[in-house]
Write a protein that holds these residues in place. Structure first.
Motif, PDB file in Angstrom:
ATOM      1  N   TYR A   1      44.553  39.922  34.551  1.00 21.85           N
ATOM      2  CA  TYR A   1      43.513  40.599  34.100  1.00 21.85           C
ATOM      3  C   TYR A   1      43.819  41.987  33.516  1.00 21.85           C
ATOM      4  CZ  TYR A   1      40.945  36.395  36.110  1.00 21.85           C
ATOM      5  OH  TYR A   1      40.796  35.184  36.409  1.00 21.85           O
TER       6      TYR A   1
ATOM      7  N   GLN B   1      41.184  45.518  32.714  1.00 20.47           N
ATOM      8  CA  GLN B   1      39.855  45.768  32.522  1.00 20.47           C
ATOM      9  C   GLN B   1      40.089  47.454  32.288  1.00 20.47           C
ATOM     10  OE1 GLN B   1      37.761  46.133  36.437  1.00 20.47           O
ATOM     11  NE2 GLN B   1      35.604  46.124  35.332  1.00 20.47           N
TER      12      GLN B   1
ATOM     13  N   SER C   1      34.469  44.380  30.966  1.00 23.61           N
ATOM     14  CA  SER C   1      34.780  43.431  32.174  1.00 23.61           C
ATOM     15  C   SER C   1      36.143  42.829  32.220  1.00 23.61           C
ATOM     16  CB  SER C   1      33.978  42.029  31.602  1.00 23.61           C
ATOM     17  OG  SER C   1      34.336  41.642  30.177  1.00 23.61           O
ATOM     18  N   LEU C   2      36.489  42.601  33.249  1.00 24.39           N
ATOM     19  CA  LEU C   2      37.761  41.860  33.595  1.00 24.39           C
ATOM     20  C   LEU C   2      37.949  40.864  32.460  1.00 24.39           C
ATOM     21  CD1 LEU C   2      37.629  41.044  37.433  1.00 24.39           C
ATOM     22  CD2 LEU C   2      39.240  42.635  36.442  1.00 24.39           C
TER      23      LEU C   2
ATOM     24  N   LEU D   1      40.816  38.245  31.180  1.00 21.40           N
ATOM     25  CA  LEU D   1      41.890  37.363  30.948  1.00 21.40           C
ATOM     26  C   LEU D   1      43.133  37.628  29.996  1.00 21.40           C
ATOM     27  CD1 LEU D   1      43.419  35.321  32.960  1.00 21.40           C
ATOM     28  CD2 LEU D   1      42.501  33.443  31.559  1.00 21.40           C
TER      29      LEU D   1
ATOM     30  N   ILE E   1      44.922  43.698  37.280  1.00 21.29           N
ATOM     31  CA  ILE E   1      44.606  43.105  38.378  1.00 21.29           C
ATOM     32  C   ILE E   1      44.950  41.281  38.356  1.00 21.29           C
ATOM     33  CG2 ILE E   1      42.204  42.223  38.066  1.00 21.29           C
ATOM     34  CD1 ILE E   1      41.698  43.158  40.847  1.00 21.29           C
TER      35      ILE E   1
ATOM     36  N   LEU F   1      40.141  26.251  41.365  1.00 19.81           N
ATOM     37  CA  LEU F   1      40.173  27.431  40.648  1.00 19.81           C
ATOM     38  C   LEU F   1      38.973  28.243  40.715  1.00 19.81           C
ATOM     39  CD1 LEU F   1      41.537  25.827  37.354  1.00 19.81           C
ATOM     40  CD2 LEU F   1      42.507  27.303  38.851  1.00 19.81           C
ATOM     41  N   GLU F   2      37.865  27.492  41.417  1.00 21.89           N
ATOM     42  CA  GLU F   2      36.628  28.115  41.472  1.00 21.89           C
ATOM     43  C   GLU F   2      36.625  29.140  42.478  1.00 21.89           C
ATOM     44  OE1 GLU F   2      35.932  24.152  39.797  1.00 21.89           O
ATOM     45  OE2 GLU F   2      37.035  24.840  41.757  1.00 21.89           O
ATOM     46  N   LYS F   3      37.446  29.208  43.229  1.00 21.23           N
ATOM     47  CA  LYS F   3      37.575  30.208  44.518  1.00 21.23           C
ATOM     48  C   LYS F   3      39.088  31.070  44.103  1.00 21.23           C
ATOM     49  CE  LYS F   3      34.676  28.607  48.070  1.00 21.23           C
ATOM     50  NZ  LYS F   3      34.738  28.477  49.584  1.00 21.23           N
ATOM     51  N   LEU F   4      38.798  32.183  43.379  1.00 19.33           N
ATOM     52  CA  LEU F   4      39.886  33.178  43.166  1.00 19.33           C
ATOM     53  C   LEU F   4      40.103  33.945  44.250  1.00 19.33           C
ATOM     54  CD1 LEU F   4      39.490  33.467  39.231  1.00 19.33           C
ATOM     55  CD2 LEU F   4      41.220  31.979  40.470  1.00 19.33           C
TER      56      LEU F   4
ATOM     57  N   PHE G   1      41.851  37.714  44.640  1.00 18.99           N
ATOM     58  CA  PHE G   1      42.364  38.859  43.850  1.00 18.99           C
ATOM     59  C   PHE G   1      43.300  39.700  44.607  1.00 18.99           C
ATOM     60  CE2 PHE G   1      40.080  38.326  39.650  1.00 18.99           C
ATOM     61  CZ  PHE G   1      39.208  37.481  40.196  1.00 18.99           C
ATOM     62  N   GLY G   2      44.322  40.377  44.056  1.00 16.79           N
ATOM     63  CA  GLY G   2      44.719  41.393  44.415  1.00 16.79           C
ATOM     64  C   GLY G   2      44.004  42.517  44.273  1.00 16.79           C
ATOM     65  N   SER G   3      44.569  43.785  44.577  1.00 11.10           N
ATOM     66  CA  SER G   3      43.805  45.031  44.835  1.00 11.10           C
ATOM     67  C   SER G   3      43.800  46.070  43.435  1.00 11.10           C
ATOM     68  CB  SER G   3      44.279  45.958  45.867  1.00 11.10           C
ATOM     69  OG  SER G   3      45.571  46.053  45.888  1.00 11.10           O
TER      70      SER G   3
END
Lengths: 116, 111
Positions: A36, A38, A43-44, A46, A93, A102-105, A107-109
């Motif tokens: 992603y 930003q 917003s983030l 994709l 990110i 897929l519903e629980k992503l 994320f990296g920092s």
């Protein structure tokens, strides 16, 4: 603890150089990772979906030759911003779904890229 | 085109009170919604989700409400705690497709 590790957290580079950002899944395998971008107060968005062992899928308007994605292993995806320009300055990110859910992503920092 | 909108960029709430964060969407095909919480210098972390077959999902102090006819969802935090201070993103997807994120709401819980 973090389940997705992203490096570097911040990079400043000169215009025309290439920058590589790494995204690693820790203690789990990720056949799919998402990248992603930003911009401030937005917003983030994709950019692309990284698929292990195959070509990445890019969203409309994202230049695949500029944003090179490599997903060579089940735990590592890299995004290379080639010939970076100031307009590429942004927050990048990555994320990965655990267990293919897929519903629980997770994320990296994130990586703050500043191109001078 | 912003398909998911969080119209309040910031919110301040007194500790112990209820925090209500709002999110609106435009795509009627969205059937799965999530809230993420983000601290500075960290990536977003999953907080709570709701599918379109429900209108409410509760997890401890966090409750998400979905109003499909209004294309609106909200996150309620009660009681709010100083540690809840963070940026909250809502996200929506149509099953199997990408997630669309809102721009985030920065919550400050005042001790």
């Amino acid at each position: 603890g973090a389940v997705v590790s992203q490096h570097p957290s911040r990079v400043i580079c000169k215009s025309g150089t290439s920058v590589k950002i790494e995204c690693r899944s820790l203690d789990f395998q990720a056949t799919t990772m998402f990248w992603y971008r930003q911009f401030p107060k937005q917003s983030l968005m994709l950019m692309a979906t990284s698929n292990e062992g195959s070509k990445a899928t890019y969203e409309q308007g994202v230049e695949k030759d500029k944003f090179l994605i490599n997903h060579a292993s089940l735990t590592l995806s890299t995004l290379t911003v080639t010939s970076a320009h100031p307009e590429d300055s942004s927050f990048y990110i990555c994320s990965a779904p655990i267990g293919g859910v897929l519903e629980k992503l997770f994320f990296g920092s994130g990586t703050q890229l500043s191109v001078l | 085109d912003q398909q998911v909108k969080q119209n309040s960029p910031s919110l301040s709430v007194q500790e112990g009170r209820i925090s209500i964060l709002n999110c609106d969407y435009t795509n009627s095909m969205f059937d799965y919604f999530l809230w993420y919480k983000k601290y500075p210098a960290e990536g977003p972390t999953f907080l709570i989700s709701i599918s379109s077959i429900k209108d409410k999902n509760e997890d401890g102090r966090f409750t998400v409400f979905l109003n499909k006819s209004a294309k609106h969802l909200s996150l309620h935090i009660v009681p709010s705690q100083p540690g809840d201070s963070a940026v909250y993103f809502c996200a929506a997807s149509a099953t199997g497709n990408q997630f669309y994120f809102g721009t985030g709401t920065s919550l400050t819980v005042i001790p």
